[in-house]
Every structure is written in structure tokens, then in C-alpha cells.
Design a protein around this motif. Structure first.
Motif, PDB file in Angstrom:
ATOM      1  N   LEU A   1       0.853  -1.182   0.000  1.00 47.61           N
ATOM      2  CA  LEU A   1       0.000   0.000   0.000  1.00 47.61           C
ATOM      3  C   LEU A   1       0.891   1.235   0.000  1.00 47.61           C
ATOM      4  CD1 LEU A   1      -2.744   1.481   0.352  1.00 47.61           C
ATOM      5  CD2 LEU A   1      -2.467   1.172   2.825  1.00 47.61           C
ATOM      6  N   ALA A   2       0.691   2.109  -0.976  1.00 47.95           N
ATOM      7  CA  ALA A   2       1.494   3.335  -1.083  1.00 47.95           C
ATOM      8  C   ALA A   2       0.605   4.467  -1.579  1.00 47.95           C
ATOM      9  CB  ALA A   2       2.671   3.113  -2.032  1.00 47.95           C
ATOM     10  N   GLU A   3       1.155   5.671  -1.562  1.00 49.17           N
ATOM     11  CA  GLU A   3       0.441   6.848  -2.035  1.00 49.17           C
ATOM     12  C   GLU A   3       1.162   7.464  -3.226  1.00 49.17           C
ATOM     13  OE1 GLU A   3      -1.426   8.420   2.216  1.00 49.17           O
ATOM     14  OE2 GLU A   3       0.547   9.141   1.568  1.00 49.17           O
ATOM     15  N   THR A   4       0.406   8.014  -4.175  1.00 48.46           N
ATOM     16  CA  THR A   4       1.014   8.697  -5.312  1.00 48.46           C
ATOM     17  C   THR A   4       1.888   9.849  -4.822  1.00 48.46           C
ATOM     18  OG1 THR A   4      -0.971   8.200  -6.584  1.00 48.46           O
ATOM     19  CG2 THR A   4       0.550   9.792  -7.524  1.00 48.46           C
ATOM     20  N   MET A   5       1.305  10.698  -3.994  1.00 51.65           N
ATOM     21  CA  MET A   5       2.032  11.769  -3.299  1.00 51.65           C
ATOM     22  C   MET A   5       1.784  11.549  -1.817  1.00 51.65           C
ATOM     23  SD  MET A   5       0.990  15.102  -5.522  1.00 51.65           S
ATOM     24  CE  MET A   5       1.052  15.135  -7.318  1.00 51.65           C
TER      25      MET A   5
ATOM     26  N   ASN B   1       1.419  11.694   2.240  1.00 51.76           N
ATOM     27  CA  ASN B   1       0.829  12.589   3.217  1.00 51.76           C
ATOM     28  C   ASN B   1       1.604  12.463   4.533  1.00 51.76           C
ATOM     29  OD1 ASN B   1      -0.838  13.985   4.982  1.00 51.76           O
ATOM     30  ND2 ASN B   1      -2.652  12.739   4.623  1.00 51.76           N
ATOM     31  N   PRO B   2       2.279  13.517   5.005  1.00 48.72           N
ATOM     32  CA  PRO B   2       2.161  14.934   4.624  1.00 48.72           C
ATOM     33  C   PRO B   2       3.404  15.492   3.932  1.00 48.72           C
ATOM     34  CG  PRO B   2       2.933  14.807   6.864  1.00 48.72           C
ATOM     35  CD  PRO B   2       2.876  13.391   6.353  1.00 48.72           C
ATOM     36  N   LEU B   3       4.375  14.643   3.571  1.00 51.17           N
ATOM     37  CA  LEU B   3       5.662  15.157   3.108  1.00 51.17           C
ATOM     38  C   LEU B   3       5.762  15.291   1.588  1.00 51.17           C
ATOM     39  CD1 LEU B   3       7.975  13.281   5.620  1.00 51.17           C
ATOM     40  CD2 LEU B   3       7.117  15.624   5.739  1.00 51.17           C
ATOM     41  N   LEU B   4       4.715  14.916   0.874  1.00 50.36           N
ATOM     42  CA  LEU B   4       4.630  15.109  -0.573  1.00 50.36           C
ATOM     43  C   LEU B   4       5.782  14.448  -1.327  1.00 50.36           C
ATOM     44  CD1 LEU B   4       2.133  16.612  -1.719  1.00 50.36           C
ATOM     45  CD2 LEU B   4       2.638  17.287   0.617  1.00 50.36           C
ATOM     46  N   ARG B   5       6.224  13.304  -0.848  1.00 52.84           N
ATOM     47  CA  ARG B   5       7.174  12.515  -1.630  1.00 52.84           C
ATOM     48  C   ARG B   5       6.405  11.808  -2.738  1.00 52.84           C
ATOM     49  NH1 ARG B   5      10.167  10.031   3.695  1.00 52.84           N
ATOM     50  NH2 ARG B   5      11.815  11.578   3.887  1.00 52.84           N
ATOM     51  N   VAL B   6       6.994  11.731  -3.926  1.00 60.52           N
ATOM     52  CA  VAL B   6       6.306  11.187  -5.091  1.00 60.52           C
ATOM     53  C   VAL B   6       6.846   9.794  -5.389  1.00 60.52           C
ATOM     54  CG1 VAL B   6       5.732  11.544  -7.519  1.00 60.52           C
ATOM     55  CG2 VAL B   6       6.024  13.518  -5.997  1.00 60.52           C
ATOM     56  N   ALA B   7       5.963   8.819  -5.436  1.00 60.54           N
ATOM     57  CA  ALA B   7       6.356   7.444  -5.740  1.00 60.54           C
ATOM     58  C   ALA B   7       6.387   7.231  -7.251  1.00 60.54           C
ATOM     59  CB  ALA B   7       5.384   6.457  -5.097  1.00 60.54           C
ATOM     60  N   ASP B   8       7.423   6.565  -7.733  1.00 60.37           N
ATOM     61  CA  ASP B   8       7.516   6.180  -9.143  1.00 60.37           C
ATOM     62  C   ASP B   8       6.655   4.940  -9.321  1.00 60.37           C
ATOM     63  OD1 ASP B   8       8.210   5.210 -11.649  1.00 60.37           O
ATOM     64  OD2 ASP B   8      10.300   5.838 -11.465  1.00 60.37           O
ATOM     65  N   LEU B   9       5.409   5.143  -9.734  1.00 55.92           N
ATOM     66  CA  LEU B   9       4.436   4.049  -9.728  1.00 55.92           C
ATOM     67  C   LEU B   9       4.766   2.953 -10.739  1.00 55.92           C
ATOM     68  CD1 LEU B   9       1.058   5.951  -9.227  1.00 55.92           C
ATOM     69  CD2 LEU B   9       2.599   4.969  -7.526  1.00 55.92           C
ATOM     70  N   ARG B  10       5.300   3.323 -11.894  1.00 49.13           N
ATOM     71  CA  ARG B  10       5.660   2.296 -12.873  1.00 49.13           C
ATOM     72  C   ARG B  10       6.769   1.403 -12.322  1.00 49.13           C
ATOM     73  NH1 ARG B  10       4.293   2.424 -18.047  1.00 49.13           N
ATOM     74  NH2 ARG B  10       4.034   4.695 -18.099  1.00 49.13           N
ATOM     75  N   ARG B  11       7.768   2.018 -11.742  1.00 48.75           N
ATOM     76  CA  ARG B  11       8.875   1.258 -11.148  1.00 48.75           C
ATOM     77  C   ARG B  11       8.398   0.434  -9.947  1.00 48.75           C
ATOM     78  NH1 ARG B  11      14.156   4.165  -8.428  1.00 48.75           N
ATOM     79  NH2 ARG B  11      15.329   2.272  -7.903  1.00 48.75           N
ATOM     80  N   LEU B  12       7.505   1.029  -9.165  1.00 45.97           N
ATOM     81  CA  LEU B  12       6.985   0.346  -7.983  1.00 45.97           C
ATOM     82  C   LEU B  12       6.134  -0.860  -8.380  1.00 45.97           C
ATOM     83  CD1 LEU B  12       7.162   0.667  -4.957  1.00 45.97           C
ATOM     84  CD2 LEU B  12       5.147   2.143  -5.025  1.00 45.97           C
TER      85      LEU B  12
END
Length: 373
Positions: free
Chosen positions: A133-137, A139-150
Motif C-alpha cells: 500500500l502506497a500513495e502517489t504523493m 501525506n504529509p511530506l509530498l514525496r512522489v512514488a515512481d508508480l511504474r517502477r513500484l
């Protein structure tokens, strides 16, 4: 006289009538042909689910009574007692509280993955691990996950990727197109957009999972009410326009805060200084959303003073409405974490989260200037 409304009416009814036993059998023999009971489905909830499913590019969706219900349904779609879940450490506190306090009672265990380790899951994967389970951006630090790589990393280990896409919305990022198995939302936030609805949505990339989500929704009674569904559909119609304005305003506010002497750090993917700015550009269609956080001095009274002085950013522990607001992660969304977990994530006394609305940006800047000064 035939009545053909342009807007779907509100079907404010708990039950639907049948003329005879033949119509009852039709309900069971032809799924989707009729309605029986609003917990099983109603026209307003189905309309909202279909529209969100279309936006996300899924094969089926359900809408729920809250974003938390959506997270619950998504996890149960893949997990049962004895299973193990991986969860990004940098995530909404309510998600971790659900996993720790309730799903653990159902025999589902969890391990948290630091952001730096998201693309190397092998050391954490167990034979019973089912999903991440992950977030696109985040909360609350606005880190961006590389969804394709993930997604590639998850699927290499036989795991499903479940993405909370609330902060981005499908206007900015469509996780299913990048390989995610489920994309979910707190519809309360950007999709509805007016701080007057509590709802959630789960969108699946696989028809069998979509059917399982429907079953979970019916059996657990997660179904969204007709009125909430109707309001969310109304809000959804302006989502594209709102996200453009949220993003424009937020970038201007982030640039202002980044130059202010009282602000130690600004977390916003639209800033070129953000560690995942290039990824956010590629994955986000040139928009970065209206959410950000920033660091003041780690002094509670200083933070209190800022909150009291601000007029355009009222302290309201939610987000993504057309009206701006601020929140305090340490005391609200991430309150349930231990002090050690909060410190490890960088959620300190001075961290303030802003939800930038669509008001005239000059008014927002003037308010922040006087509150900070």
C-alpha cells in the motif's frame, strides 16, 4: 407526460419495488438489470462509481462511505487472516492506524517500508505477503512514488500494488495505467471538492477483483448513500478545472514560502528543488496538485501564533476543498504514531500542511505574509 431529466435525480430510497416473483428472479439472473436494496447498490452510487472508474481507466469500481472504508475494502480484496501487508512508512496516519489497530485483530500483519527502500522489497517480502500500500504523493511530506517502477518491483515478487491516489486525483496521475492493481480515493477530497461529502472509491484493473470489491461492499455495508453520491457526482464535473487552479495557486504559494525567512523547508513537487520534481513532471501531466507542507521553527507557540493570525487558511484537519485550509500532522493525521516514528518521518512540531484552494492567489499570499510576519 414523459420526464427525462438532464441530471440524475436523487434516488432517496432504501428499497425498490417488484411487481411479482418474475421481476425478483430477473434481479438475480441478470446482474445490474434492476435494484433491490440500497445497500446492494443504488443508481446514484453506481453513477459515481462508473464516472470514477472511467477517469481512472479501470474495469470496475465501488464507492464507499469514506476514504477509510475504501482502504479497508482494497486490502480485503486481496488479504485474509494469516496474510502479510507491506505499507509505505510515509503514509496517511489513518491508513497505518487501520492496519495496526483493526486489521491486526483479523490476523493481517504489516511491515512498514521506508521511502528509500520502496524499490527493493525483497528483504521484506514473506511467503504470506500479498500487497504493498502506497500513495502517489505521500501525506504529509509530498514525496512522489515512481508508480511504474513500484509496480514492476511488486509484480516481480508476486505482490499487488494498491495506490492511494487521493492527493493527485486521476486528473494528475492514473495509477492503473502505470501498472497498479488498485487505485483508491478519499472522494471527500478532490473528487468531490467542496468539503460537504464524506465518501471513498476503489477502482480495480482486474474484473475478478472488481467483483470481489462489490461483494465486500455489500456484505460489510460500505455502500455510499444516494445523497452523498449525488453531491460527489456534482463536484466531479468540475474536477479538471479545479485541479488546474489548485495547482497554479499552490505553485505560486510554494515559491513564496520557499523564499520566506521564517520558513525552513517547503515540500511541494512543483518546486524544482523537490527531490522528485522530474518524476512529478513526467507522472503528473504538468500539474502538481494543491497540497504542500512546510517547516516553521519547532516551537508550538510560534505555530499557534501563525494559525491564529491566518484568515484564509483556517485550521481544519481535512483537505482539498475549493477553500484553502491548513492542518497540523503531528496533532491530527499522524497523531497515532509513536514519537520515534514521527521523528523518523520528519513530522515535527514545526510542520504545517497547507491545502491550497482556488481563491484569488493574491489574497492567499497576502494572508500568509501577514501571518508569518
Amino acid at each position: 407526460m414523459e420526464i427525462t431529466p438532464k441530471i440524475t435525480p436523487i434516488y432517496q430510497t432504501s428499497v425498490f419495488k417488484f411487481a411479482d416473483l418474475n421481476e425478483l428472479e430477473q434481479y438475480f439472473d441478470e446482474p445490474g438489470s434492476r435494484y433491490l436494496y440500497s445497500r446492494n447498490g443504488n443508481p446514484n452510487a453506481d453513477e459515481l462509481a462508473e464516472k470514477i472508474n472511467h477517469l481512472e481507466g479501470g474495469v470496475g469500481a465501488v464507492v464507499t462511505g469514506s476514504g477509510m472504508a475504501a482502504i479497508f475494502a482494497a486490502i480485503l480484496a486481496y488479504c485474509q487472516a494469516g496474510d502479510h501487508v507491506l505499507c509505505a512508512a510515509d503514509i496517511y496516519g489513518g491508513s497505518s492506524a487501520l492496519l495496526n489497530a483493526e486489521l491486526s485483530r483479523m490476523g493481517i500483519t504489516v511491515a512498514y517500508v521506508p521511502f528509500e527502500q520502496l524499490y527493493d522489497l525483497k528483504p521484506l517480502v514473506q511467503p504470506t505477503t500479498r500487497l504493498l500500500l502506497a500513495e502517489t504523493m505521500s501525506n504529509p511530506l509530498l514525496r512522489v512514488a515512481d508508480l511504474r517502477r513500484l509496480a514492476t518491483e511488486c509484480h516481480a515478487h508476486g505482490l499487488k500494488l494498491v495506490v492511494d491516489n487521493t492527493f493527485a486525483s486521476p486528473v494528475i496521475t492514473r495509477p492503473l495505467e502505470l501498472g497498479a492493481d488498485i487505485s483508491l480515493h478519499s472522494v471527500t477530497k478532490y473528487i468531490s471538492g467542496h468539503s460537504d461529502v464524506t465518501a471513498g472509491a476503489v477502482v480495480a484493473a482486474d474484473p475478478e477483483v472488481a467483483a470481489r470489491l462489490k461483494q465486500i461492499s455489500v456484505f460489510y455495508g460500505l455502500t455510499l448513500s444516494p445523497m452523498e453520491s449525488w453531491l460527489a457526482v456534482r463536484g466531479l464535473k468540475t474536477l479538471r478545472l479545479r485541479m488546474r487552479e489548485h495547482s497554479y495557486n499552490a505553485l505560486v504559494v510554494a515559491q513564496f514560502l520557499a523564499e520566506h525567512p521564517r520558513v525552513r523547508q517547503v515540500n511541494y513537487p512543483g518546486l524544482e528543488s523537490h527531490p522528485q520534481h522530474a518524476l512529478a513532471v513526467e507522472q503528473g501531466a504538468g500539474l502538481f496538485g494543491g497540497m504542500m507542507s512546510f517547516l516553521l521553527a519547532d516551537d508550538a507557540e510560534g505555530v499557534n501564533s501563525f494559525m491564529r493570525r491566518s484568515q484564509r487558511f483556517p485550521f481544519a484537519p481535512s483537505l482539498a476543498g475549493v477553500d484553502s485550509s491548513l492542518s497540523y500532522p503531528l496533532g491530527t493525521s499522524h497523531r497515532s504514531l509513536t514519537a520515534e516514528q514521527q521523528q523518523a518521518l520528519g513530522i515535527t512540531v514545526g510542520l504545517v500542511r497547507l491545502s491550497v484552494g482556488i481563491e484569488p492567489v493574491e489574497d492567499l499570499l497576502a494572508d500568509l505574509a501577514q501571518a508569518l510576519d
